[in-house]
Design a protein around this motif. Structure first.
Motif, mmCIF file in Angstrom:
data_model
loop_
_atom_site.group_PDB
_atom_site.id
_atom_site.type_symbol
_atom_site.label_atom_id
_atom_site.label_comp_id
_atom_site.label_asym_id
_atom_site.label_seq_id
_atom_site.Cartn_x
_atom_site.Cartn_y
_atom_site.Cartn_z
ATOM 1 N N UNK A 76 22.995 96.689 -25.823
ATOM 2 C CA UNK A 76 24.070 96.449 -26.769
ATOM 3 C C UNK A 76 24.514 95.022 -26.476
ATOM 4 N N UNK A 77 24.511 94.153 -27.461
ATOM 5 C CA UNK A 77 24.909 92.770 -27.186
ATOM 6 C C UNK A 77 26.086 92.390 -28.072
ATOM 7 N N UNK B 197 26.992 86.270 -28.250
ATOM 8 C CA UNK B 197 26.607 85.775 -26.929
ATOM 9 C C UNK B 197 27.499 84.678 -26.364
ATOM 10 N N UNK B 198 28.066 83.837 -27.209
ATOM 11 C CA UNK B 198 28.810 82.704 -26.642
ATOM 12 C C UNK B 198 30.071 83.142 -25.907
ATOM 13 N N UNK B 199 30.526 84.384 -26.137
ATOM 14 C CA UNK B 199 31.756 84.834 -25.494
ATOM 15 C C UNK B 199 31.519 85.358 -24.079
ATOM 16 N N UNK B 200 30.257 85.514 -23.666
ATOM 17 C CA UNK B 200 29.972 86.150 -22.374
ATOM 18 C C UNK B 200 30.572 85.356 -21.218
ATOM 19 N N UNK B 201 31.081 86.067 -20.222
ATOM 20 C CA UNK B 201 31.737 85.427 -19.073
ATOM 21 C C UNK B 201 31.152 85.996 -17.787
ATOM 22 N N UNK C 257 31.982 94.578 -21.231
ATOM 23 C CA UNK C 257 30.699 95.269 -21.340
ATOM 24 C C UNK C 257 29.682 94.524 -20.486
ATOM 25 N N UNK C 258 28.881 95.270 -19.704
ATOM 26 C CA UNK C 258 27.882 94.626 -18.851
ATOM 27 C C UNK C 258 26.624 94.328 -19.654
ATOM 28 N N UNK C 259 26.281 93.053 -19.722
ATOM 29 C CA UNK C 259 25.049 92.629 -20.389
ATOM 30 C C UNK C 259 24.048 92.273 -19.294
ATOM 31 N N UNK D 68 22.390 95.462 -32.686
ATOM 32 C CA UNK D 68 22.439 96.318 -31.489
ATOM 33 C C UNK D 68 23.577 97.339 -31.552
ATOM 34 N N UNK D 69 24.290 97.404 -32.679
ATOM 35 C CA UNK D 69 25.402 98.356 -32.795
ATOM 36 C C UNK D 69 24.844 99.779 -32.836
#
Ligand SMILES: Cc1cc2nc3c(=O)[nH]c(=O)nc-3n(C[C@H](O)[C@H](O)[C@H](O)COP(=O)(O)O)c2cc1C
Length: 505
Positions: A38-39, A42-46, A117-119, A245-246
């Protein structure tokens, strides 16, 4: 909502839903297979502060990309288009379909408090919603919880109603892995199978007909959270995953699973009763086999690192010859480990089939954790009876596994105490025990494969189970075998050689 003692939805699922196994892989519409991730945008990932990145990677990171070799099976009609390459994780999953998703909730080190959420692919966290705390989910005494959810559509296209059994086991396997990883890091965890599901869905923006929260692990012993790093975007409303991926809303296509999930919301609440611990029946004199003390804790930190890297489901034949009694004892004793939580290993008994263990007569046994011994339930060579239907027969050479272990539970006792929710609680506990068994096997230098292919009634007969006990999965264990699949390492933290030599003694 059914009365706790009736558990009508769970009983119906067991008699009707769990039975509906597809059986024929050629009939599966592989075009409906979903992404295993589930993604979020992407630019918001920290990235959180230590020790969370390593903990999450060790628990649920991607470990390898595997090219399967289905040999003669792919020449059968309808089988030529099987997807043969897939990424795999530190934990196994039914069909390798990664039904579980993982969400850190609360005081995440280095980030503003909230739900993430863990990516695993990015080894990063997607901010889902600000200011969500474990207390919102009914977990009052922890600053950080790791919530495990399950995506119905990832397994339903292949397994239909049967898939929910796999989803519950998958969630338990991941919970077991998280508990082992936290232990090895000198932290601690508490398993919660009872929490406010609806609050979790609402706070994280989950669609109940697509993705179901199943279990949470409260993390203990983390140092107080460092101040939030600049740049993390607190979100007032739940963030949405990318359209591709929803998770799709498929629950309405599976009436037994849908009814069970709806009825399982019953049974939450603090102080709700649990069934009594499971104990093996009395043994006849002469039918007990004392086990040697297990080798040093197979899940101590250095051993866990090896086990995490080496654990994989054997695709191929087990090595020839016996395993030692010390190896068998180490693997079996993994079921003796207890953890903090509502359900525990005390709700799971380990039965085993001994085919080729030095010094142990062939037969079926149940493990008595209090006496650290095996109690025989059936005598003799039972390998012919555990012989599986194709395609597993071709792939696994399972008759040659030295030992098979079967976590078993007691549905009737659990339904009486917890109602329908016991179905998921029981399978989560079995999954957590199974993961310890798999890690211990890898640590002892053995190959393994967890399976759900055999009908529970056949397994019950094979092991001479008392009527109240039901086998929940099967774990084949044997000398290290020849893996026909080729696996490339994926995780940045792993540096083992690209092609591990597999030995067939
Ligand atoms: C709950 C569960 C049930 C499984 N059932 C079967 C099975 O019936 N037959 C089989 O060949 N493999 C089975 N597997 C093994 C998976 O196919 C395997 O774990 C998956 O492909 C991922 O590979 P890995 O374990 O090497 O990471 C099962 C795994 C899980 C977790």
């Amino acid at each position: 909502m059914t009365h706790a003692r009736e558990a009508a939805a769970a009983r119906r699922y067991l008699s009707e839903g769990e039975r509906l196994q597809p059986g024929n892989l050629a009939r599966v519409d592989w075009g409906r297979k979903l992404p295993a991730v589930k993604r979020y945008p992407p630019r918001a990932a920290v990235r959180p502060a230590d020790p969370l990145p390593a903990l999450l990677r060790d628990a649920y990171g991607w470990t390898r990309y595997q090219w399967d070799d289905w040999g003669q099976a792919t020449s059968l009609p309808g089988m030529a288009n099987l997807a043969l390459g897939r990424p795999l994780r530190a934990v196994p999953s039914g069909g390798g379909l990664s039904s579980s998703e993982l969400y850190p909730v609360g005081e995440v080190p280095g980030l503003p408090s909230g739900a993430y959420h863990y990516d695993g692919a990015a080894e990063a966290l997607d901010p889902v919603r600000a200011n969500v705390t474990p207390a919102d989910l009914g977990l009052d005494d922890t600053p950080l919880a790791l919530l495990i959810t399950s995506v119905f559509g990832r397994v339903s296209f292949k397994y239909g109603e049967f898939g929910y059994r796999l989803q519950c086991l998958d969630a338990g396997l991941l919970a077991g892995q998280i508990l082992a990883v936290l232990d090895a890091a000198g932290l601690g965890g508490r398993l919660h199978t009872r929490f406010h599901d609806e609050a979790a869905e609402e706070r994280l923006g989950l669609t109940p007909t697509a993705e179901r929260p199943l279990v949470a692990v409260a993390v203990r012993g983390l140092p107080p959270a460092a101040p939030a790093a600049p740049g993390a975007v607190p979100l007032a409303a739940p963030a949405l995953p990318t359209e591709h991926t929803r998770p799709p809303q498929v629950l309405d296509t599976m009436p037994h699973t849908r009814t069970l999930c709806a009825a399982s919301r019953d049974g939450t609440g603090p102080g709700a009763p649990l069934p009594p611990p499971l104990v093996p029946g009395p043994a006849w004199p002469g039918d007990a086999v004392a086990l040697p003390p297990p080798d040093a804790d197979p899940l101590r930190p250095d051993a866990l690192a090896v086990a995490r890297r080496e654990r994989r489901s054997l695709d191929g034949r087990f090595g020839v010859g016996p395993i030692t009694l010390a190896q068998a004892a180490t693997v079996i004793a993994a079921a003796r480990h207890t953890w903090e939580g509502d359900v525990g290993s005390r709700h799971v008994l380990l039965y085993c089939l001994v085919n080729d263990v030095t010094g142990v007569p062939r037969g079926a046994y149940v493990y008595d954790p209090a006496g650290h011994r095996l109690l025989r339930t059936r005598e003799g060579d039972l390998r012919e009876e555990m012989w599986l239907p194709p395609p597993q027969r071709w792939l696994l050479g399972d008759q040659r596994c030295a030992m098979a272990v079967y976590p078993a539970g007691d549905y009737a006792a659990g339904f009486a105490a917890c109602g329908d929710r016991w179905y998921q609680m029981q399978n989560i506990a079995a999954g957590a025990v199974a993961q310890r068994v798999l890690l211990a096997a890898a640590g002892a230098g053995l190959s393994s494969r967890i399976m759900c292919a055999a009908a529970p009634a056949d397994v019950a007969k094979l092991l001479a189970l008392p009527p109240a006990h039901r086998p929940l999965c099967e774990i084949l264990i044997g000398p290290r075998g020849h893996n026909v699949a080729y696996a490339q390492p994926l995780s940045a933290g792993d540096t083992w050689p690209a092609r591990t030599p597999e030995v067939t003694p």
